[in-house]
Design a protein around this motif. Structure first.
Motif, PDB file in Angstrom:
ATOM      1  N   PRO A 364     115.469 -78.749  45.541  1.00 37.74           N
ATOM      2  CA  PRO A 364     115.405 -78.735  47.007  1.00 37.74           C
ATOM      3  C   PRO A 364     116.567 -79.433  47.699  1.00 37.74           C
ATOM      4  N   ASP A 365     117.472 -80.062  46.941  1.00 35.59           N
ATOM      5  CA  ASP A 365     118.636 -80.655  47.593  1.00 35.59           C
ATOM      6  C   ASP A 365     119.722 -79.620  47.874  1.00 35.59           C
ATOM      7  N   GLU A 366     119.496 -78.385  47.477  1.00 30.43           N
ATOM      8  CA  GLU A 366     120.375 -77.297  47.908  1.00 30.43           C
ATOM      9  C   GLU A 366     119.987 -76.912  49.340  1.00 30.43           C
ATOM     10  N   SER A 367     120.941 -76.926  50.257  1.00 32.01           N
ATOM     11  CA  SER A 367     120.613 -76.605  51.645  1.00 32.01           C
ATOM     12  C   SER A 367     120.386 -75.110  51.855  1.00 32.01           C
ATOM     13  N   ARG A 368     121.022 -74.297  51.016  1.00 31.92           N
ATOM     14  CA  ARG A 368     120.799 -72.858  51.074  1.00 31.92           C
ATOM     15  C   ARG A 368     121.289 -72.234  49.766  1.00 31.92           C
ATOM     16  N   ILE A 369     120.746 -71.070  49.468  1.00 29.66           N
ATOM     17  CA  ILE A 369     121.265 -70.288  48.354  1.00 29.66           C
ATOM     18  C   ILE A 369     121.631 -68.906  48.887  1.00 29.66           C
ATOM     19  N   ARG A 370     122.600 -68.295  48.225  1.00 23.89           N
ATOM     20  CA  ARG A 370     123.048 -66.952  48.579  1.00 23.89           C
ATOM     21  C   ARG A 370     122.779 -66.026  47.397  1.00 23.89           C
ATOM     22  N   ILE A 371     122.201 -64.873  47.692  1.00 23.27           N
ATOM     23  CA  ILE A 371     121.912 -63.876  46.665  1.00 23.27           C
ATOM     24  C   ILE A 371     122.747 -62.644  46.964  1.00 23.27           C
ATOM     25  N   THR A 372     123.555 -62.252  45.991  1.00 28.82           N
ATOM     26  CA  THR A 372     124.421 -61.090  46.134  1.00 28.82           C
ATOM     27  C   THR A 372     124.235 -60.167  44.932  1.00 28.82           C
TER      28      THR A 372
END
Length: 392
Positions: A364-372
């Motif tokens: 949860p310390d990731e502020s966002r993830i990107r899926i491509t």
């Protein structure tokens, strides 16, 4: 932090030799592959594929606090592949589980127990196969009476018990108690010739259940339940007290992290009729099919509404050359690829490539993830703690 996860399929007898294998693009399995678990559940925690040799529960215990994780995951994500019916079952509400688990703590060692923990177990299944069959909730009484008419005099003793909702619960208890063996046998025999335009699918399903579990009272209990066929991308949400059973197909299942199951037929395992009836919600009616709702910063992310604090389920669909899907974690999450090839990237640019049935754990310390990429992925994360429709 992004941690790739792996796990081996569980070989329950009702599993499929083809569905998970086809999803992964490999030959049919030699034996049944029923479920793959993704999470830190102590019964079968995922392995962290970083060379450490740790399972996810051990990794969280050792490293989780440094990444904002202070407790076990509240959810368990699964791939479920059924070639024949699972047991009819029901799960308790949170209050019921807490009371019963505390009550059973005083039982002597070796005494049979129904509760493995003090948690509820709401769950959701989303169809991945083009057809996913399930029994979900109890059918409206008028419709059930019409179905039983197709079985003639064999079903007359059961029809007589279905005067109201209370009679529905009593009928289930009667069927499972063993007192109705002759009625169960007569109904099972009548299935061979029973015909109904309105309930042709339900009767065909009952004949299949009788083939798998001859003489099991669950065959007749199933005749009281809604028979549902989901198409790919459709879902059902199963709250506490709702009788259900999955029949066949491949799906993504997300549930609260609990082992509490009360069985109601189609199983050789123990059935505690009194406890089943204590937590059963006998209210009849259709179970709505849940369709995904577009959410987020782009049109590539959908949510499957469940309204429980334990979990939320999202789906990301991306295409080559198209916009990326952006997820802002609401806690520790798991991304599971279910079609094509997708790449998950975190804040620091680290990327994890996923193919179907492969997953990654995101702290949860990731502020966002990107899926491509070009494919589909499901995302499990904690739900909203302010609402809970679990309690019957």
């Amino acid at each position: 932090m992004l941690l790739p996860l792996t796990n081996a399929p569980r070989d329950y007898a009702w599993g499929s030799t083809t569905l998970i294998a086809a999803l992964e693009g490999r030959p049919d399995a030699a034996g049944p592959e029923a479920e793959i678990w993704y999470g830190d559940h102590p019964s079968d925690p995922s392995e962290v594929a970083d060379g450490s040799g740790l399972t996810l529960d051990r990794w969280i215990a050792a490293e989780g606090a440094a990444h904002g994780i202070t407790a076990r995951l509240p959810y368990l994500l699964k791939l479920l592949a059924a070639s024949q019916v699972l047991s009819i079952q029901v799960h308790p509400s949170k209050a019921q589980a807490e009371e019963a688990f505390a009550r059973e703590a005083s039982l002597p060692e070796g005494a049979p127990r129904n509760y493995a923990d003090d948690n509820h177990k709401p769950e959701m299944i989303v169809a991945l196969s083009d057809r996913f069959e399930a029994l979900s909730g109890l059918r409206e009484l008028g419709a059930t009476r019409r179905l039983l008419e197709a079985l003639g005099e064999a079903a007359a003793p059961l029809r007589a018990r279905l005067a109201d909702d209370e009679g529905l619960a009593n009928a289930i208890g009667w069927l499972l108690s063993g007192e109705a063996r002759d009625v169960v046998a007569a109904i099972e025999a009548a299935l061979a010739d029973a015909q109904s335009t309105e309930f042709a699918a339900e009767l065909a399903n009952a004949r299949r259940l009788a083939h798998w579990y001859p003489g099991d009272p669950g065959v007749v209990v199933a005749l009281l339940m809604n028979y549902v066929v989901l198409r790919r991308g459709e879902s059902v949400f199963l709250r506490a007290g709702m009788l259900h059973a999955y029949v066949s197909g491949l799906g993504v299942e997300l549930m609260a992290a609990s082992d509490n199951v009360l069985r109601g037929g189609l199983t050789p395992k123990r059935i505690d009729v009194d406890e089943l009836l204590r937590i059963l919600d006998p209210t009849p009616g259709p179970v709505p099919v849940v369709l995904p709702v577009c959410v987020g910063e782009d049109r590539g992310v959908d949510a499957f509404p469940a309204d429980v604090p334990d979990f939320a389920l999202l789906r990301a669909r991306v295409s080559a050359g198209g916009a990326e899907a952006v997820i802002r974690p609401a806690g520790p999450l798991i991304v599971l690829a279910t079609a094509g090839a997708v790449t998950v990237a975190g804040d620091d640019g680290r990327e994890v490539a996923l193919t179907p049935a492969r997953a990654v754990f995101v702290t949860p310390d990731e502020s966002r993830i990107r899926i491509t990429g070009d494919g589909e992925a499901f995302i499990a994360q904690p739900g909203t703690p302010s609402t809970d429709r679990d309690t019957p």
